[in-house]
Design a protein around this motif. Structure first.
Motif, PDB file in Angstrom:
ATOM      1  N   MET A   1     -64.082 -75.705 -61.573  1.00  0.00           N
ATOM      2  CA  MET A   1     -64.473 -74.767 -61.489  1.00  0.00           C
ATOM      3  C   MET A   1     -64.848 -75.458 -60.010  1.00  0.00           C
ATOM      4  O   MET A   1     -66.804 -75.635 -60.823  1.00  0.00           O
ATOM      5  N   ASP A   2     -64.681 -75.453 -58.922  1.00  0.00           N
ATOM      6  CA  ASP A   2     -66.510 -75.459 -58.014  1.00  0.00           C
ATOM      7  C   ASP A   2     -65.706 -74.677 -56.604  1.00  0.00           C
ATOM      8  O   ASP A   2     -64.998 -74.114 -56.627  1.00  0.00           O
ATOM      9  N   ALA A   3     -67.203 -74.803 -55.882  1.00  0.00           N
ATOM     10  CA  ALA A   3     -67.206 -73.471 -55.125  1.00  0.00           C
ATOM     11  C   ALA A   3     -67.467 -74.022 -53.584  1.00  0.00           C
ATOM     12  O   ALA A   3     -68.390 -75.395 -53.419  1.00  0.00           O
ATOM     13  N   TRP A   4     -67.272 -73.719 -52.139  1.00  0.00           N
ATOM     14  CA  TRP A   4     -67.582 -73.767 -51.131  1.00  0.00           C
ATOM     15  C   TRP A   4     -68.326 -72.724 -50.265  1.00  0.00           C
ATOM     16  O   TRP A   4     -67.364 -71.437 -50.552  1.00  0.00           O
ATOM     17  N   ARG A   5     -69.051 -72.965 -49.412  1.00  0.00           N
ATOM     18  CA  ARG A   5     -69.203 -71.753 -49.457  1.00  0.00           C
ATOM     19  C   ARG A   5     -70.249 -72.703 -47.480  1.00  0.00           C
ATOM     20  O   ARG A   5     -70.702 -73.744 -46.959  1.00  0.00           O
ATOM     21  N   LEU A   6     -69.326 -71.244 -46.925  1.00  0.00           N
ATOM     22  CA  LEU A   6     -69.681 -71.203 -44.978  1.00  0.00           C
ATOM     23  C   LEU A   6     -71.094 -70.851 -44.790  1.00  0.00           C
ATOM     24  O   LEU A   6     -70.605 -69.417 -44.443  1.00  0.00           O
ATOM     25  N   PRO A   7     -72.572 -71.363 -44.854  1.00  0.00           N
ATOM     26  CA  PRO A   7     -73.571 -70.292 -44.551  1.00  0.00           C
ATOM     27  C   PRO A   7     -73.191 -69.560 -42.983  1.00  0.00           C
ATOM     28  O   PRO A   7     -72.888 -70.174 -42.023  1.00  0.00           O
ATOM     29  N   HIS A  62     -72.222 -74.618 -61.598  1.00  0.00           N
ATOM     30  CA  HIS A  62     -72.817 -73.725 -61.549  1.00  0.00           C
ATOM     31  C   HIS A  62     -73.645 -73.391 -62.658  1.00  0.00           C
ATOM     32  O   HIS A  62     -72.298 -73.643 -63.518  1.00  0.00           O
ATOM     33  N   PRO A  63     -74.245 -72.345 -62.798  1.00  0.00           N
ATOM     34  CA  PRO A  63     -75.199 -72.150 -64.460  1.00  0.00           C
ATOM     35  C   PRO A  63     -74.418 -71.524 -65.430  1.00  0.00           C
ATOM     36  O   PRO A  63     -74.548 -71.990 -66.269  1.00  0.00           O
ATOM     37  N   ALA A  64     -72.856 -71.270 -64.938  1.00  0.00           N
ATOM     38  CA  ALA A  64     -72.104 -70.511 -65.764  1.00  0.00           C
ATOM     39  C   ALA A  64     -71.751 -71.019 -66.934  1.00  0.00           C
ATOM     40  O   ALA A  64     -71.003 -70.492 -67.766  1.00  0.00           O
ATOM     41  N   SER A  65     -71.273 -72.485 -66.450  1.00  0.00           N
ATOM     42  CA  SER A  65     -70.759 -73.513 -67.083  1.00  0.00           C
ATOM     43  C   SER A  65     -71.435 -73.389 -68.502  1.00  0.00           C
ATOM     44  O   SER A  65     -70.184 -73.720 -68.932  1.00  0.00           O
ATOM     45  N   VAL A 103     -66.004 -65.776 -68.098  1.00  0.00           N
ATOM     46  CA  VAL A 103     -67.232 -65.930 -67.017  1.00  0.00           C
ATOM     47  C   VAL A 103     -66.357 -66.344 -66.029  1.00  0.00           C
ATOM     48  O   VAL A 103     -67.152 -66.039 -64.831  1.00  0.00           O
ATOM     49  N   PHE A 104     -65.687 -66.667 -65.589  1.00  0.00           N
ATOM     50  CA  PHE A 104     -64.932 -67.445 -64.465  1.00  0.00           C
ATOM     51  C   PHE A 104     -64.857 -65.577 -63.612  1.00  0.00           C
ATOM     52  O   PHE A 104     -65.570 -66.011 -62.482  1.00  0.00           O
ATOM     53  N   GLN A 105     -64.071 -64.606 -63.805  1.00  0.00           N
ATOM     54  CA  GLN A 105     -63.884 -63.790 -63.146  1.00  0.00           C
ATOM     55  C   GLN A 105     -65.420 -62.803 -62.473  1.00  0.00           C
ATOM     56  O   GLN A 105     -65.686 -62.942 -61.141  1.00  0.00           O
ATOM     57  N   GLN A 106     -66.263 -63.258 -63.615  1.00  0.00           N
ATOM     58  CA  GLN A 106     -67.859 -62.813 -62.703  1.00  0.00           C
ATOM     59  C   GLN A 106     -68.501 -63.962 -61.876  1.00  0.00           C
ATOM     60  O   GLN A 106     -68.987 -63.155 -61.054  1.00  0.00           O
ATOM     61  N   VAL A 107     -68.033 -64.640 -62.782  1.00  0.00           N
ATOM     62  CA  VAL A 107     -68.059 -65.662 -61.355  1.00  0.00           C
ATOM     63  C   VAL A 107     -68.481 -65.708 -59.582  1.00  0.00           C
ATOM     64  O   VAL A 107     -69.364 -64.988 -59.134  1.00  0.00           O
ATOM     65  N   GLY A 118     -56.782 -74.360 -58.236  1.00  0.00           N
ATOM     66  CA  GLY A 118     -56.825 -74.219 -59.851  1.00  0.00           C
ATOM     67  C   GLY A 118     -56.642 -75.578 -59.896  1.00  0.00           C
ATOM     68  O   GLY A 118     -54.809 -75.352 -59.227  1.00  0.00           O
ATOM     69  N   ASP A 119     -56.403 -76.655 -60.381  1.00  0.00           N
ATOM     70  CA  ASP A 119     -55.681 -77.995 -60.983  1.00  0.00           C
ATOM     71  C   ASP A 119     -55.646 -77.318 -62.544  1.00  0.00           C
ATOM     72  O   ASP A 119     -56.134 -78.199 -63.177  1.00  0.00           O
ATOM     73  N   GLU A 120     -54.488 -76.802 -62.768  1.00  0.00           N
ATOM     74  CA  GLU A 120     -53.747 -76.272 -63.954  1.00  0.00           C
ATOM     75  C   GLU A 120     -55.027 -75.268 -64.614  1.00  0.00           C
ATOM     76  O   GLU A 120     -55.540 -75.601 -65.860  1.00  0.00           O
ATOM     77  N   ALA A 121     -55.567 -74.655 -64.161  1.00  0.00           N
ATOM     78  CA  ALA A 121     -56.263 -73.555 -64.536  1.00  0.00           C
ATOM     79  C   ALA A 121     -55.221 -72.642 -64.652  1.00  0.00           C
ATOM     80  O   ALA A 121     -55.242 -71.646 -64.252  1.00  0.00           O
ATOM     81  N   TRP A 122     -55.100 -72.574 -66.018  1.00  0.00           N
ATOM     82  CA  TRP A 122     -53.841 -71.634 -66.595  1.00  0.00           C
ATOM     83  C   TRP A 122     -54.096 -70.094 -66.875  1.00  0.00           C
ATOM     84  O   TRP A 122     -53.505 -69.443 -66.603  1.00  0.00           O
ATOM     85  N   ASP A 123     -55.141 -70.337 -67.372  1.00  0.00           N
ATOM     86  CA  ASP A 123     -56.137 -69.539 -67.837  1.00  0.00           C
ATOM     87  C   ASP A 123     -56.203 -68.059 -66.097  1.00  0.00           C
ATOM     88  O   ASP A 123     -55.517 -66.934 -66.491  1.00  0.00           O
ATOM     89  N   VAL A 124     -56.604 -68.461 -65.996  1.00  0.00           N
ATOM     90  CA  VAL A 124     -56.975 -67.941 -63.444  1.00  0.00           C
ATOM     91  C   VAL A 124     -55.481 -67.376 -63.229  1.00  0.00           C
ATOM     92  O   VAL A 124     -55.563 -66.181 -62.837  1.00  0.00           O
ATOM     93  N   ASP A 125     -54.705 -68.344 -63.348  1.00  0.00           N
ATOM     94  CA  ASP A 125     -53.543 -68.348 -63.122  1.00  0.00           C
ATOM     95  C   ASP A 125     -52.645 -66.809 -63.372  1.00  0.00           C
ATOM     96  O   ASP A 125     -52.392 -66.010 -63.480  1.00  0.00           O
ATOM     97  N   TYR A 126     -52.594 -66.759 -65.078  1.00  0.00           N
ATOM     98  CA  TYR A 126     -51.925 -66.121 -65.749  1.00  0.00           C
ATOM     99  C   TYR A 126     -52.399 -64.983 -65.606  1.00  0.00           C
ATOM    100  O   TYR A 126     -51.904 -63.764 -65.963  1.00  0.00           O
ATOM    101  N   TYR A 127     -53.773 -64.847 -65.871  1.00  0.00           N
ATOM    102  CA  TYR A 127     -54.706 -63.461 -66.150  1.00  0.00           C
ATOM    103  C   TYR A 127     -54.567 -62.852 -64.602  1.00  0.00           C
ATOM    104  O   TYR A 127     -54.747 -61.671 -64.864  1.00  0.00           O
ATOM    105  N   TRP A 128     -54.748 -63.544 -63.093  1.00  0.00           N
ATOM    106  CA  TRP A 128     -54.378 -62.918 -62.298  1.00  0.00           C
ATOM    107  C   TRP A 128     -53.369 -62.402 -61.909  1.00  0.00           C
ATOM    108  O   TRP A 128     -52.952 -61.758 -61.388  1.00  0.00           O
ATOM    109  N   HIS A 129     -52.341 -63.050 -62.195  1.00  0.00           N
ATOM    110  CA  HIS A 129     -51.171 -62.208 -61.888  1.00  0.00           C
ATOM    111  C   HIS A 129     -51.030 -60.807 -63.059  1.00  0.00           C
ATOM    112  O   HIS A 129     -49.638 -60.195 -62.626  1.00  0.00           O
TER     113      HIS A 129
END
Length: 253
Positions: A1-7, A62-65, A103-107, A118-129
């Protein structure tokens, strides 16, 4: 997972949940050197061996990795030589997927990210649905395969299970289409298998072309797209740089 920030903008962080590496770090450093005012930043939540490539490319991991359970380790343990029963391996990965999703949700709860890719992030897709109220930010889903298929030698029990899994996925998309702000199929229409999701379910190719933007397949069109991407790659590859953090329209092509 990666994240983009717009200060300068509250909660401005597109988050990229990915199982693959990106060349965006090199482009990001180039943009910063040229004084790009957007200040776009990318964080990754990823596992080994992806983190090895990301680190070499100068990406921020991310340190949570370090709290992620190893999916590749599980798959390797399920394999016998070059033989792997993917569907059964996935079914036996529930504990790992649940743990990694937490872990992802906490992040994303703590990071206030704008965008998750999510590139085939099946866990995120399933649990968000399953729990759409947990969704944070915008969500882009990438995949190069849609649906589950039974192994020919697995018999009726596995055919029943894969049909049930597919029916649940279709119901998720029908009930909560807004969970995926954009769904992108990585490939072309001929790449989609001609099978059905199950005896009473639609054809996979028909359903996929209705729910995913499929790239054009003519050689001339591909050449035009590649030429355009090479010319505008720095901004196109890392997403929007506008203050509104809207999704890049080029990503749907």
């Amino acid at each position: 997972m990666d994240a983009w920030r717009l200060p300068g903008e509250a909660g401005a962080v597109p988050l990229f949940t990915d199982r693959a590496w990106s060349r965006s770090s090199r482009r990001r450093r180039s943009e910063r050197a040229s004084g790009d005012p957007s200040g776009l930043e990318i964080d990754w939540l990823a596992q080994h061996p992806v983190t090895t490539v990301l680190d070499a490319e100068g990406e921020h991991i991310h340190p949570a990795s370090r709290w992620l359970s190893s999916e590749s380790g599980h798959v390797a343990s399920e394999a016998s030589g070059h033989d792997l029963h993917c569907f059964q391996a996935l079914r036996r990965m529930d504990e790992i997927l649940v743990a990694n999703f937490m872990v992802f949700q906490q992040v994303v709860e703590e990071g206030c990210y704008d965008l998750v890719i999510g590139d085939e992030a099946w866990d995120v897709d399933y649990y968000w649905h399953e729990n759409p109220e947990l969704k944070r930010g915008r969500n882009v889903w990438l995949t190069d395969f849609v649906g589950y298929l039974p192994m020919p030698d697995a018999g009726p029990p596995e055919a029943f299970l894969t049909t049930d899994y597919n029916a649940e996925m279709i119901e998720h998309i029908d009930r909560f289409p807004w969970v995926r702000d954009r769904a992108i199929f990585v490939g072309h229409e001929p790449d989609i298998v001609p099978d059905t999701f199950g005896a009473t379910l639609p054809a996979i190719r028909d359903w996929t072309t209705q729910h995913f933007p499929i790239p054009v397949t003519s050689l001339a069109s591909r050449h035009r797209i590649r030429t355009s991407c090479r010319r505008f790659a720095p901004s196109w590859a890392i997403g929007t740089t506008s203050s509104s953090a809207s999704l890049p329209s080029e990503a749907a092509a």
